[in-house]
Design an enzyme around this catalytic site. Structure first.
Site, PDB file in Angstrom:
ATOM      1  CG  HIS A 120      -1.919   1.067   1.235  1.00 29.43           C
ATOM      2  ND1 HIS A 120      -2.330   1.674   2.387  1.00 29.43           N
ATOM      3  CD2 HIS A 120      -2.617   1.660   0.232  1.00 29.43           C
ATOM      4  CE1 HIS A 120      -3.233   2.594   2.104  1.00 29.43           C
ATOM      5  NE2 HIS A 120      -3.414   2.604   0.796  1.00 29.43           N
ATOM      6  CG  ASP A 175       8.883  10.493 -22.069  1.00 30.91           C
ATOM      7  OD1 ASP A 175       9.985  10.249 -21.520  1.00 30.91           O
ATOM      8  OD2 ASP A 175       8.412  11.651 -22.116  1.00 30.91           O
ATOM      9  CG  HIS A 204       9.088  17.393 -16.637  1.00 27.81           C
ATOM     10  ND1 HIS A 204       8.530  16.136 -16.730  1.00 27.81           N
ATOM     11  CD2 HIS A 204      10.310  17.308 -17.241  1.00 27.81           C
ATOM     12  CE1 HIS A 204       9.366  15.330 -17.359  1.00 27.81           C
ATOM     13  NE2 HIS A 204      10.444  16.016 -17.677  1.00 27.81           N
ATOM     14  CE1 TYR A 211       7.801  18.364 -19.584  1.00 28.70           C
ATOM     15  CE2 TYR A 211       6.815  19.012 -21.687  1.00 28.70           C
ATOM     16  CZ  TYR A 211       7.736  19.224 -20.685  1.00 28.70           C
ATOM     17  OH  TYR A 211       8.611  20.293 -20.755  1.00 28.70           O
ATOM     18  CB  ALA A 212       3.926  10.451 -22.652  1.00 26.63           C
ATOM     19  CG  ASN A 213       7.175  11.034 -18.321  1.00 29.19           C
ATOM     20  OD1 ASN A 213       7.715  10.096 -18.870  1.00 29.19           O
ATOM     21  ND2 ASN A 213       7.460  12.294 -18.612  1.00 29.19           N
TER      22      ASN A 213
END
Length: 139
Positions: free
Chosen positions: A20, A28, A106, A128-130
């Site tokens: 948990h 990316d 970022h 920024y595909a994170n």
């Protein structure tokens, strides 16, 4: 906590061993990966696998309760951001729980990846595909 079957043994193992609030990052092809984090490198060629396909696979296995996203993702890559939010909203419906979504700059996101048990690198070449997923519980 792990939910279903996933073919990639390394990724499946990491998800199965999450407790948990443990975190994993899906990123990316260009995000720097901290030396202390386990690297699960799925990237084959630019665009394969995609960020969204990887997120879908992970959400099929992992119960999440929180998400961290870079603020820049919304404006720089709005289509990918919208697709991610749609998947998170769908996950909320499936699990019947609210999933907290937090946005940070970022640069702070890159620092926060140091808390991740693992960083999953995709072939995605969209800026920024994170995302950082915080593990929840299935009960």
């Amino acid at each position: 906590m792990k939910k279903n079957a996933l073919i990639n043994a390394e990724l499946s193992y990491v998800i199965a061993t999450l407790g948990h609030t443990d975190e994993i990052t899906i990123c990316d092809a260009g995000l720097p990966i901290p030396d202390e984090a386990q690297r699960i490198d799925l990237a084959l060629i630019p665009g394969v696998p995609t960020f969204i396909a990887t997120v879908k696979a992970v959400l099929g296995e992992m119960q999440i309760e929180g998400v961290i996203i870079a603020e820049e993702f919304k404006t720089v890559s709005p289509e990918h951001h919208a697709a991610l939010i749609e998947l998170i909203q769908h996950e909320q419906v499936l699990c019947g729980k609210t999933i907290a979504i937090n946005y940070i700059p970022h640069e702070a996101f890159k620092v926060h990846t140091q808390n991740s048990k693992a960083v999953v690198r995709t072939g995605e070449c969209t800026p920024y595909a994170n995302v950082i997923f915080q593990s929840g519980v299935v009960f």
